[in-house]
Design a protein around this motif. Structure first.
Motif, short mmCIF file in Angstrom:
data_model
loop_
_atom_site.label_atom_id
_atom_site.label_comp_id
_atom_site.label_asym_id
_atom_site.label_seq_id
_atom_site.Cartn_x
_atom_site.Cartn_y
_atom_site.Cartn_z
N LEU A 185 0.43 -1.40 0.13
CA LEU A 185 -0.07 0.01 -0.01
C LEU A 185 1.02 1.29 0.06
CD1 LEU A 185 -2.74 1.37 0.20
CD2 LEU A 185 -2.46 0.87 2.59
N ILE A 230 -4.52 6.43 -16.33
CA ILE A 230 -5.84 7.05 -15.30
C ILE A 230 -6.73 5.34 -15.59
CG2 ILE A 230 -7.50 7.62 -14.50
CD1 ILE A 230 -7.39 10.34 -15.90
N GLN A 287 1.81 6.91 -7.00
CA GLN A 287 1.00 7.62 -7.44
C GLN A 287 1.09 9.10 -6.50
OE1 GLN A 287 -2.48 7.21 -8.84
NE2 GLN A 287 -0.53 5.52 -9.44
N ALA A 289 -11.71 8.00 -11.75
CA ALA A 289 -10.36 8.81 -11.18
C ALA A 289 -11.16 8.70 -9.49
CB ALA A 289 -9.61 10.45 -10.96
N ARG A 319 2.62 1.36 -3.47
CA ARG A 319 1.61 1.61 -4.31
C ARG A 319 0.81 3.50 -4.01
NH1 ARG A 319 0.09 2.17 -9.12
NH2 ARG A 319 -1.57 3.03 -9.35
N GLU A 345 -3.79 22.36 -29.44
CA GLU A 345 -3.39 21.09 -29.36
C GLU A 345 -2.75 21.77 -28.34
OE1 GLU A 345 0.24 19.51 -31.97
OE2 GLU A 345 -0.76 20.39 -33.44
N THR A 358 -6.56 16.77 -16.24
CA THR A 358 -7.35 15.52 -16.07
C THR A 358 -6.55 14.25 -15.34
OG1 THR A 358 -8.85 15.82 -17.84
CG2 THR A 358 -8.57 13.59 -16.51
N GLU A 359 -5.43 14.18 -15.74
CA GLU A 359 -4.73 13.24 -15.40
C GLU A 359 -3.81 13.12 -13.90
OE1 GLU A 359 -1.01 10.51 -16.69
OE2 GLU A 359 -1.34 11.79 -18.53
N ALA A 379 -6.51 12.54 -6.93
CA ALA A 379 -6.98 11.36 -6.43
C ALA A 379 -7.66 10.42 -5.77
CB ALA A 379 -8.74 11.08 -7.43
N SER A 380 -6.08 9.62 -6.24
CA SER A 380 -5.65 8.85 -6.45
C SER A 380 -5.49 8.17 -5.08
CB SER A 380 -4.96 7.96 -7.02
OG SER A 380 -5.41 7.48 -8.31
N SER A 394 -5.45 20.35 -20.89
CA SER A 394 -6.83 19.45 -20.65
C SER A 394 -6.13 18.09 -20.88
CB SER A 394 -7.36 20.21 -20.97
OG SER A 394 -8.80 18.76 -21.43
N SER A 395 -5.72 17.16 -20.16
CA SER A 395 -5.02 15.61 -20.53
C SER A 395 -4.55 16.33 -19.12
CB SER A 395 -4.27 14.59 -21.80
OG SER A 395 -3.75 15.29 -21.78
N VAL A 440 -4.71 -3.26 -4.68
CA VAL A 440 -4.48 -2.79 -3.52
C VAL A 440 -5.49 -2.34 -2.91
CG1 VAL A 440 -3.01 -1.16 -1.91
CG2 VAL A 440 -2.84 -1.60 -4.09
N MET A 441 -6.40 -2.24 -2.79
CA MET A 441 -7.47 -2.23 -1.95
C MET A 441 -8.57 -3.00 -1.39
SD MET A 441 -9.61 1.30 -3.56
CE MET A 441 -8.61 3.19 -3.28
N THR A 479 -5.88 15.86 -11.31
CA THR A 479 -7.01 15.45 -11.31
C THR A 479 -7.27 13.71 -10.46
OG1 THR A 479 -8.19 17.21 -12.42
CG2 THR A 479 -9.23 16.08 -10.72
N ALA A 480 -6.77 13.13 -11.71
CA ALA A 480 -6.67 12.06 -11.25
C ALA A 480 -6.11 10.97 -10.43
CB ALA A 480 -7.38 11.14 -12.73
N ASN A 524 -4.93 0.61 -7.83
CA ASN A 524 -4.67 1.02 -6.48
C ASN A 524 -5.93 0.07 -6.38
OD1 ASN A 524 -3.57 2.92 -7.20
ND2 ASN A 524 -5.61 4.91 -7.54
N GLN A 534 -6.78 4.83 2.94
CA GLN A 534 -6.47 3.26 2.93
C GLN A 534 -5.62 2.95 3.96
OE1 GLN A 534 -8.19 0.16 2.00
NE2 GLN A 534 -9.84 1.68 0.89
N GLN A 578 -7.34 7.92 -2.13
CA GLN A 578 -7.90 6.79 -1.14
C GLN A 578 -7.10 6.50 -0.87
OE1 GLN A 578 -9.42 6.04 -5.99
NE2 GLN A 578 -10.55 7.13 -6.02
N LEU A 579 -6.10 6.29 -1.95
CA LEU A 579 -4.87 5.50 -0.87
C LEU A 579 -4.39 5.80 0.04
CD1 LEU A 579 -2.90 5.06 -4.21
CD2 LEU A 579 -4.35 3.16 -3.05
N ALA A 625 -4.46 9.64 -21.77
CA ALA A 625 -4.73 10.13 -19.88
C ALA A 625 -5.08 9.25 -19.93
CB ALA A 625 -5.00 11.45 -20.11
#
Lengths: 484, 138
Positions: free
Chosen positions: A74, B96, A81, B35, A77, A409, A419-420, A426-427, A415-416, B106-107, A422-423, B103, A434, A430-431, B92
């Motif tokens: 854990l 993700i 992230q 996400a 990981r 471009e 997004t990554e 969030a990961s 934008s991408s 692991v969870m 933000t993701a 993840n 845990q 979450q981890l 992307a």
């Protein structure tokens, strides 16, 4: 042997074990708010029973220390992230700064680029206006004025991109000392852990090592490999060792081609760090990929527009009846250049064209609105120059479309990456949740454990009292006493 | 040639601007939903994509209509362009997705650890189990 004194011994050990376990609980509660502290649980171990004449006699229990409640899968990981979150975060900040340069609202000033799209339209429209009255001096001045606005905005944008690249270079270089400080600390902790706790969790030392690894993950992309005796090796994501066998390998820097490069043990690992995580990975991706890509597009635009317009102006006839004198190669020193010749014109290299873009023509009468060999009232060359706006002269596209596409471009990249980022954040959340659920001190759990251990301690005390009473009875056997 | 380069080249060939970003928005929204492990939102987006796909199927029973064929071709091209624009976002999304899968592994493992704690005694969960009773153990 199964004697009363053996029973006393067993109970004493039980009391000691419970007391030690209560100390572990107390330590957990005391560190409930200590950052990075991992909750510990006491270890109880059965003492070796005694075998006498084929009969096994229990020898009680002992508390053999505490174990931190952690899960290495854990935490690793989580570190991975964090690397992605830091990398995308620093890259996103750089991309946002770049995007601001191409946002029309930022206005036209020496510090920021203006609206190059409008500048291009305005510049080519000024030739369209000149078509209607090719000898009008104010319309000619308007052409030079709009050319100056376009050149200044393009040049300012290139200068700002170069400044951002230098700033990123410094930021990246500044990360090095933090990385080295952390790898040294991790190496020292690793040595201590391997010598003091080769077969068990090292508790607070392990917590410190994990905290340093977490900080390191935010700075640079790393891989973590568990080695013998509870040790770890840390490498960059591309495999260069940073910590191994309790020894740290320093990250050093040097200037190569005007930018900072990174070395481990003499090997240049800049290209590998470019694709890696952590702040350093993000800074280097922006410095070595994103900015050069945008700057390259801007150079291409400046080169194509400058050379196209200069070539046309040199082939027409100006208000004085003169035609441009083209000096080979191409228009490097041609007499009727509106824009300065791009620095790489002789070799066909577009590099540096945007930064060098400027208007060299000062006399509006030198604008060759008339075609070659035509009278000064002719407008055919002005028409040809206005028509450049609709011709695919920049990498097979019109100047405006080329500019719109590269800005788009850039927007798509922002934008991408957003997004990554933000993701990844969030990961991490979450981890982290845990990890907190597993490793943080839960006061309810501790209260429950304390209650259980108290009962156990009380039970051992009761047995102890019973043994005491029994011993007194045995000592008073055959005599009148209060315990008989 | 990368996907995004192909997409941009296609757009240049078609002389189309970059205003339409619908698929790109769907992909970005899906990435955000993934996400945050928002299963409901992902389900909605999946249904929307399925509906979009269904609308693309040709109607075999109807007679050929050259005007509508032309309009359909234009719509195809617009969709193709949008799909190409979304290539970066899809990459992307792929990263993700891979991260989310890792993840979740692991969870799931952590959930098993926790279930182990609730299923067995506290002592066992804390890594200590009482020894098997043997002869002479009283």
């Amino acid at each position: 042997m199964g004697t009363i004194s053996t029973a006393f011994s067993i109970m004493t050990q039980a009391l000691d074990a419970d007391q030690a376990a209560l100390n572990v609980v107390a330590n957990n509660v005391a560190n409930a708010n200590t950052p990075g502290y991992t909750t510990e649980t006491p270890n109880f171990q059965q003492n070796q029973p005694l075998d006498v004449g084929g009969v096994s006699y229990g020898d009680g229990v002992a508390e053999t220390g505490a174990t931190s409640v952690r899960d290495r899968v854990l935490t690793e990981r989580l570190n991975q992230q964090q690397q992605v979150a830091s990398s995308t975060g620093s890259r996103l900040a750089a991309l946002n700064a770049m995007q601001t340069l191409f946002t029309p609202d930022s206005g036209s000033s020496s510090a920021t680029a203006g609206d190059i799209s409008s500048d291009l339209t305005g510049f080519f429209n000024s030739f369209s206006s000149l078509e209607s009255n090719p000898t009008n001096n104010s319309l000619r001045e308007e052409v030079l004025s709009s050319a100056s606005t376009l050149a200044a905005d393009v040049s300012n944008a290139a200068a700002s991109l170069n400044s951002q690249r230098s700033a990123l270079d410094q930021e990246a270089s500044g990360v090095t000392s933090q990385v080295n400080s952390l790898t040294s600390a991790i190496a020292q902790l690793d040595q201590q852990i391997r010598s003091t706790s080769p077969n068990a969790d090292a508790g607070v030392l392990e917590d410190q090592r994990q905290q340093d690894l977490s900080k390191l993950s935010q700075l640079i992309g790393i891989n973590q490999i568990t080695t013998e005796n509870n040790g770890i090796s840390v490498t960059t994501t591309s495999g260069q060792p940073l910590v191994s066998e309790g020894q740290s390998f320093q990250l050093t820097t040097g200037t190569v081609g005007g930018v900072t490069h990174f070395f481990v043990g003499g090997a240049d690992i800049t290209a590998q760090l470019d694709a890696g995580g952590g702040q350093l990975g993000g800074y280097l991706t922006a410095r070595d990929q994103d900015i050069p890509s945008v700057l390259g597009s801007l150079d291409q635009l400046a080169y194509s527009v400058s050379t196209q317009v200069n070539t046309l102006n040199n082939t027409g006839t100006d208000l004085n009846g003169a035609t441009g004198v083209i000096v080979p190669p191409a228009t490097v020193a041609s007499s009727l250049n509106i824009f300065s010749a791009p620095p790489g014109l002789a070799t066909g290299s577009v590099s540096g064209s945007a930064l060098a873009m400027s208007v060299v023509m000062t006399d509006p009468s030198q604008i060759a609105a008339a075609g070659a060999g035509q009278a000064t009232g002719d407008n055919s060359n002005a028409t040809a120059m206005a028509e450049v706006a609709n011709q695919a002269v920049v990498n097979g596209e019109t100047p405006s479309n080329f500019y719109a596409n590269f800005v788009s471009e850039l927007g798509a990249t922002v934008s991408s990456v957003q997004t990554e980022n933000t993701a990844a954040n969030a990961s991490v959340t979450q981890l982290q949740t845990q990890n907190d659920a597993l490793s943080s001190v839960n006061l309810n759990d501790e209260a429950s454990a304390m209650s259980t251990l108290e009962r156990s301690y009380q039970a051992a005390s009761q047995v102890f009292n019973m043994l005491n009473t029994l011993m007194a009875s045995v000592l008073n056997l055959g005599e009148q006493s209060t315990v008989s | 040639m990368t996907l995004i380069e192909e997409g941009l080249q296609g757009m240049r060939e078609l002389n189309l601007p970059l205003e339409s970003i619908e698929i790109r928005e769907v992909v970005a929204e899906a990435s955000r939903a993934l996400a945050s492990l928002d299963a409901d939102r992902l389900e909605e987006l999946a249904l929307a994509c399925r509906a979009l796909n269904r609308n693309r199927l040709p109607n075999a029973s109807s007679a050929p209509d050259f005007n509508s064929e032309s309009a359909e071709r234009e719509r195809d091209q617009a969709l193709l362009r949008q799909a190409r624009e979304a290539a970066g976002g899809m990459r992307a999304f792929g990263r993700i997705l891979a991260a989310t899968r890792a993840n979740l592994v692991v969870m799931r493992r952590m959930r098993q650890v926790r279930e182990g704690k609730t299923e067995y005694s506290e002592a066992q969960a804390r890594g200590w189990a009482p020894p098997e009773p043997g002869y002479g153990d009283n």
